[in-house]
Design a protein around this motif. Structure first.
Motif, PDB file in Angstrom:
ATOM      1  N   ARG A  59       0.816  -1.210   0.000  1.00  0.00           N
ATOM      2  CA  ARG A  59       0.000   0.000   0.000  1.00  0.00           C
ATOM      3  C   ARG A  59       0.857   1.271   0.000  1.00  0.00           C
ATOM      4  O   ARG A  59       0.408   2.330  -0.418  1.00  0.00           O
ATOM      5  CB  ARG A  59      -0.929   0.026   1.227  1.00  0.00           C
TER       6      ARG A  59
ATOM      7  N   GLN B 195       0.256  -5.307  -9.510  1.00  0.00           N
ATOM      8  CA  GLN B 195      -0.855  -4.350  -9.587  1.00  0.00           C
ATOM      9  C   GLN B 195      -2.192  -5.078  -9.620  1.00  0.00           C
ATOM     10  O   GLN B 195      -3.137  -4.712  -8.901  1.00  0.00           O
ATOM     11  CB  GLN B 195      -0.708  -3.478 -10.834  1.00  0.00           C
ATOM     12  N   ARG B 196      -2.311  -6.120 -10.439  1.00  0.00           N
ATOM     13  CA  ARG B 196      -3.558  -6.890 -10.517  1.00  0.00           C
ATOM     14  C   ARG B 196      -3.897  -7.524  -9.180  1.00  0.00           C
ATOM     15  O   ARG B 196      -5.033  -7.431  -8.697  1.00  0.00           O
ATOM     16  CB  ARG B 196      -3.402  -7.947 -11.617  1.00  0.00           C
TER      17      ARG B 196
ATOM     18  N   ASP C  64      -4.943  -4.846  -6.602  1.00  0.00           N
ATOM     19  CA  ASP C  64      -6.303  -4.356  -6.849  1.00  0.00           C
ATOM     20  C   ASP C  64      -7.348  -5.379  -6.403  1.00  0.00           C
ATOM     21  O   ASP C  64      -8.384  -5.010  -5.831  1.00  0.00           O
ATOM     22  CB  ASP C  64      -6.492  -4.019  -8.331  1.00  0.00           C
ATOM     23  N   ASP C  65      -7.078  -6.661  -6.671  1.00  0.00           N
ATOM     24  CA  ASP C  65      -8.027  -7.707  -6.260  1.00  0.00           C
ATOM     25  C   ASP C  65      -8.185  -7.744  -4.740  1.00  0.00           C
ATOM     26  O   ASP C  65      -9.301  -7.848  -4.217  1.00  0.00           O
ATOM     27  CB  ASP C  65      -7.557  -9.079  -6.757  1.00  0.00           C
TER      28      ASP C  65
ATOM     29  N   SER D 100      -7.429  -5.314  -2.607  1.00  0.00           N
ATOM     30  CA  SER D 100      -7.992  -4.039  -2.140  1.00  0.00           C
ATOM     31  C   SER D 100      -9.512  -4.033  -2.206  1.00  0.00           C
ATOM     32  O   SER D 100     -10.166  -3.319  -1.431  1.00  0.00           O
ATOM     33  CB  SER D 100      -7.459  -2.883  -2.999  1.00  0.00           C
ATOM     34  N   ALA D 101     -10.076  -4.805  -3.113  1.00  0.00           N
ATOM     35  CA  ALA D 101     -11.531  -4.819  -3.308  1.00  0.00           C
ATOM     36  C   ALA D 101     -12.264  -5.690  -2.290  1.00  0.00           C
ATOM     37  O   ALA D 101     -13.492  -5.635  -2.208  1.00  0.00           O
ATOM     38  CB  ALA D 101     -11.859  -5.300  -4.721  1.00  0.00           C
TER      39      ALA D 101
END
Length: 230
Positions: free
Chosen positions: A170, A186-187, A190-191, A193-194
């Motif tokens: 982060r 990055q992928r 993002d996964d 983080s959701a």
């Protein structure tokens, strides 16, 4: 009930996130590390290394309370207690363990040093600045290669290895990293983080975190207060 003694740092977030993912009942107690709460006798009784996080589980393995310090040990304990996020076979468990150790021995310490020498050091030391920035780049490369062929660090399943590593990523900007250059990280980032539990976990105690702008806080965290005999 699990009592959590912590603050809103990457190591604290690991435990907050896992507790939210597991939906275990817990109480959080703020340890203000910029004010020296980590040096009080009560906290040292459960965390002798004067670092957050620490926990006290009233319902320990033998039905008696147990206290634990070191974030990796806490993650292993909670995963073992519930049988979740660690794998079910020996192969899966050891794969999870190796990536958890990679975080504990590499990602956390090295990115922490990158933070220190890039952001907090009172003077810029080129050797240290470059060494830890370069090491951050190397570690992101290791993660990127692993995640090129795996949804999560250990394979197709989300584990405590991901939970341990995610909070450090982060702060990629502070580490001299352009996250977009590491497309697989990055992928993955993002996964994770959701995930709703992750979003709740990173908010635990976040409103109490203070910027380290004054000399007293810097002295407590980085100066002689760390080395006083106790």
């Amino acid at each position: 009930m699990i009592d959590v003694y912590s603050t809103a740092t990457p190591n604290g977030h690991k435990v907050h996130i896992l507790l939210e993912e597991l939906a275990l009942p817990y109480r959080v107690h703020h340890i203000d590390i910029s004010a020296g709460d980590q040096f009080t006798p009560d906290f040292l009784a459960i965390s002798p290394n004067n670092k957050i996080p620490a926990i006290v589980d009233a319902d320990g393995p033998d039905g008696l309370p147990i206290s634990l310090f070191e974030s990796g040990a806490i993650l292993l304990y909670l995963a073992g207690k519930t049988g979740k996020f660690i794998g079910s076979t020996d192969r899966e468990k050891f794969t999870t363990l190796q990536w958890l150790m990679f975080q504990m021995g590499g990602v956390g310490p090295m990115l922490g040093q990158a933070h220190h020498f890039r952001i907090y050091a009172p003077e810029k030391i080129d050797y240290a600045y470059n060494r830890y920035t370069n090491e951050a780049q190397r570690l992101y490369g290791v993660l990127n290669r692993q995640l090129a062929d795996h949804t999560y660090l250990t394979g197709s399943d989300y584990t405590i290895a991901d939970i341990a590593t995610f909070p450090w990523i982060r702060s990629w900007k502070n580490q001299g990293i352009e996250l977009g250059e590491f497309v697989h990280v990055q992928r993955w980032f993002d996964d994770i983080s959701a995930r709703p539990a992750v979003q709740r976990g990173v908010e635990v105690l976040a409103d109490l975190r203070k910027p380290l702008t004054d000399d007293k806080s810097r002295e407590v965290l980085f100066g002689s207060a760390q080395y006083a005999k106790r």
